[in-house]
Design a protein around this motif. Structure first.
Motif, mmCIF file in Angstrom:
data_model
loop_
_atom_site.group_PDB
_atom_site.id
_atom_site.type_symbol
_atom_site.label_atom_id
_atom_site.label_comp_id
_atom_site.label_asym_id
_atom_site.label_seq_id
_atom_site.Cartn_x
_atom_site.Cartn_y
_atom_site.Cartn_z
ATOM 1 N N CYS A 35 0.827 -1.207 0.000
ATOM 2 C CA CYS A 35 0.000 0.000 0.000
ATOM 3 C C CYS A 35 0.867 1.264 0.000
ATOM 4 O O CYS A 35 1.943 1.279 0.582
ATOM 5 N N ASP A 36 0.355 2.320 -0.657
ATOM 6 C CA ASP A 36 1.066 3.591 -0.719
ATOM 7 C C ASP A 36 0.627 4.547 0.381
ATOM 8 O O ASP A 36 1.060 5.697 0.409
ATOM 9 N N PRO A 42 -4.839 -4.229 -22.713
ATOM 10 C CA PRO A 42 -4.547 -3.302 -23.812
ATOM 11 C C PRO A 42 -5.015 -3.860 -25.157
ATOM 12 O O PRO A 42 -4.938 -5.072 -25.389
ATOM 13 N N ILE A 73 4.162 -4.517 -19.587
ATOM 14 C CA ILE A 73 3.586 -3.342 -20.261
ATOM 15 C C ILE A 73 2.944 -2.467 -19.196
ATOM 16 O O ILE A 73 2.103 -2.925 -18.417
ATOM 17 N N THR A 106 3.676 1.385 -16.699
ATOM 18 C CA THR A 106 4.583 1.885 -15.655
ATOM 19 C C THR A 106 3.780 2.668 -14.608
ATOM 20 O O THR A 106 4.162 3.755 -14.186
ATOM 21 N N GLY A 107 2.614 2.093 -14.222
ATOM 22 C CA GLY A 107 1.791 2.714 -13.186
ATOM 23 C C GLY A 107 2.151 2.150 -11.816
ATOM 24 O O GLY A 107 3.204 1.527 -11.617
ATOM 25 N N ALA A 108 1.237 2.358 -10.862
ATOM 26 C CA ALA A 108 1.489 1.977 -9.462
ATOM 27 C C ALA A 108 1.802 0.489 -9.323
ATOM 28 O O ALA A 108 2.650 0.096 -8.512
ATOM 29 N N ARG A 123 4.781 3.897 -21.696
ATOM 30 C CA ARG A 123 4.114 4.859 -22.587
ATOM 31 C C ARG A 123 4.276 6.262 -22.020
ATOM 32 O O ARG A 123 4.537 7.212 -22.748
ATOM 33 N N THR A 124 4.112 6.383 -20.702
ATOM 34 C CA THR A 124 4.283 7.679 -20.040
ATOM 35 C C THR A 124 5.116 7.447 -18.781
ATOM 36 O O THR A 124 4.779 6.587 -17.965
ATOM 37 N N GLY A 139 -3.657 -1.447 -15.750
ATOM 38 C CA GLY A 139 -4.703 -0.785 -14.985
ATOM 39 C C GLY A 139 -6.075 -1.413 -15.100
ATOM 40 O O GLY A 139 -6.216 -2.597 -15.447
#
Ligand code: NAP
Length: 521
Positions: A72-73, A161, A193, A195-197, A218-219, A354
């Motif tokens: 958890c963050d 995706p 694939i 680069t999120g949380a 991608r970002t 995601g």
């Protein structure tokens, strides 16, 4: 469908051809939200509710997201129910397994498991205007309910995706939220694939084990330091034995986190301070200038969720890890081809892309008063609700974790408990006032959302130069709460029945039981 139900709810078993089982309130989903409401209803002495849960355990997103490194963050002492503080958290930021154990323990302590029907996937929730009831179809038979509470959450439906050829991939492949623990990645060529949380936790957790890792970005995300450490023995003793110490620690975390909303929602230039910290981190943790350029974000910090990690940059700096920034053109049986024509061979593909947040497939299953699905209604107006809890055209239906109650900077459990206050008071009001239906007034809902979007106008989420899952297809932020969370707590303290159109129980029939008796199905 005819599978024998093994619940202990005291209501008749479901089997093919048997009548629908009725409960006054049906809660869908038993993550922190649905479980929290179930506990509240039990505390109020209610026995007339059921929880339908598609999984075989409580926990929701914490049950499902078992990927390596999942944690958890939000600090542990704030990321827990206010009525079930845990002095035993082993570290300042809890890992998935410990949170899941906490949720399981709380569900047992509060004796609500006998109100649960597990492995019960709800496939349709339809309003029957004549009976003023919801009719629910599920993999465990049919139900009816006077009131339904959807507590399925925003991060429950993995988004895959839409990449050419992805179905033709022949190696091991899975979504981050459906980790295949039987897949052995040791020594393999692996691609991730996203680069999120989720990804920034997975990449460091597997980088050492795999042979080679390609991270398809991608970002580039913004990363801040993660102040994670194990609690000492002394701290554990203090949390346990010094009265108020744990509450004080929780309050301090709450206050520190709450200040972030000033920069995020009200005055984005303040986010520059966070950007300076993140840039310093980049300089110190990514010595290679070429890689640093690749992983430096190109939008204002906070526009997408700010991520915290101390091991992501060191992981992507490893010799066996490449960050690939060229767009993916195609996936083949054993490789990924990027738009520059490069083909990289892989054995396994991890999709950390995601969830369906503003376009959840669950919206297709709910059919309201005028015969339109929630998906159709949202298609017109965007994902909108009143106080994240109720939606015009959907009488006697409440949401926990509905539109615009999300947060990126502090504990969702706080928002969940605010919504539980509201929904529990709504159920009490319905009973006290003998109400047959409650449906939020369209004008009230519209005014609430106009005000929300006005508050969001200056936010970093709309002005930070990024495209994020916070925004719906109309370009509105329909996921985040744009103010202090204590303001939301104040707004949801009591059920404001005046905001709703109501009908009362027909005096000719006296009560709902009589009403049902005269209703033909
Ligand atoms: P996410 O934040 O939505 O990240 C998805 C990633 O996949 C993004 O980098 C996105 O790139 C990329 N992506 C999506 N579709 C793609 C495509 N077609 N081709 C290439 N890349 C694609 O998902 P998540 O990481 O699972 O996190 C979701 C949310 O879950 C978080 O924001 C957070 O609220 C929660 N969460 C929390 C924690 C925690 O507390 N530590 C951990 C995990 C998740 P773009 O950025 O370009 O769209």
């Amino acid at each position: 469908m005819s599978r024998k139900v093994t619940d202990n709810t005291g209501v008749a078993d479901a089997a093919e051809g048997t009548p629908a089982r009725h409960a006054k309130t049906i809660i869908i989903g038993s993550g922190l939200a649905g479980l929290g409401l179930a506990i509240r209803l039990s505390q109020q002495g209610r026995t007339d509710y059921l929880v339908l849960e598609r999984g075989s355990d409580v926990g929701g997103t914490w049950r499902d997201n078992t990927y390596p490194g999942a944690a958890c963050d939000v600090p542990s002492h704030l990321y827990s129910y206010s009525f079930a503080l845990n002095p035993d958290w082993s570290r300042s930021f809890s890992r998935q397994g410990e949170i899941q154990q906490y949720i399981q323990k709380v569900s047992k302590q509060h004796r609500v498991l006998d109100k649960h029907i597990f492995d019960c996937d709800v496939t349709s929730v339809r309003w029957n205007a004549e009976a003023s009831q919801w009719e629910i179809k599920s993999t465990q038979g049919e139900f009816t309910a006077d009131t339904v509470v959807s507590a399925v959450g925003a991060l429950c439906e993995p988004a895959l995706p839409d990449i050419k050829g992805i179905d033709t991939f022949e190696g091991e492949t899975f979504h981050s939220a459906r980790w295949n623990h039987d897949a052995d990645l040791t020594g393999k060529r692996v691609a991730v694939i996203g680069t999120g949380a989720s990804s920034i936790q997975i990449v460091p957790a597997i980088a050492e084990q795999v042979g080679h890792l390609d991270v398809y970005q991608r970002t580039a995300p913004w990363l801040l330091p993660r102040f994670d450490r194990p609690y000492t023995k002394l701290e554990h003793l203090a949390f346990k034995h010094i009265p108020g110490f744990q509450r004080l620690s929780r309050a301090a975390i709450y206050a520190a986190r709450e200040t972030q909303v000033v920069g995020l929602a009200k005055f984005p230039p303040l986010m520059r301070g966070f950007e300076l910290i993140a840039k310093a981190k980049l300089r110190s943790e990514v010595p290679d200038p070429e890689l640093r350029k690749k992983v430096t974000p190109n939008f204002r910090i906070g526009c997408k969720r700010m991520l915290i990690s101390n091991n992501y940059y060191p992981a992507v700096s490893r010799d066996n890890v490449d960050v690939v920034t060229e767009g993916i053109a195609e996936i083949r049986a054993n490789s990924i081809v990027t738009e520059d024509g490069t083909e990289r061979e892989i054995d396994a593909l991890i999709v950390a892309t995601g969830f369906h947040v503003t376009d959840s497939p669950t919206y297709n299953a709910i059919v309201g008063r005028d015969g339109r699905t929630l998906a159709e209604v949202f298609d017109d107006i965007g994902q909108q609700a009143y106080k994240g809890a109720s939606i015009a055209n959907f009488p006697n239906l409440f949401f926990l974790l509905g539109p615009n109650v999300g947060l990126g900077h502090t504990s969702m459990v706080y928002m969940i408990e605010s919504q539980i206050n509201y929904v529990a008071d709504a159920l009490r009001t319905i009973e006290k006032k003998n109400l047959r239906t409650v449906e939020v007034r369209r004008g009230v809902q519209d005014a609430f959302n106009t005000d929300l979007q006005r508050k969001l106008r200056n936010s970093v989420w709309l002005n930070g130069g990024c495209a994020s899952w916070y925004l719906d297809k109309h370009g509105n932020n329909t996921t985040l709460w744009p103010d202090f969370t204590f303001q939301f707590r104040r707004l949801t303290k009591e059920f404001d029945v005046a905001a709703y159109n109501t009908t009362t129980i027909d005096p000719d029939h006296g009560n709902r039981a009589d009403l049902k008796a005269v209703t033909t199905r």
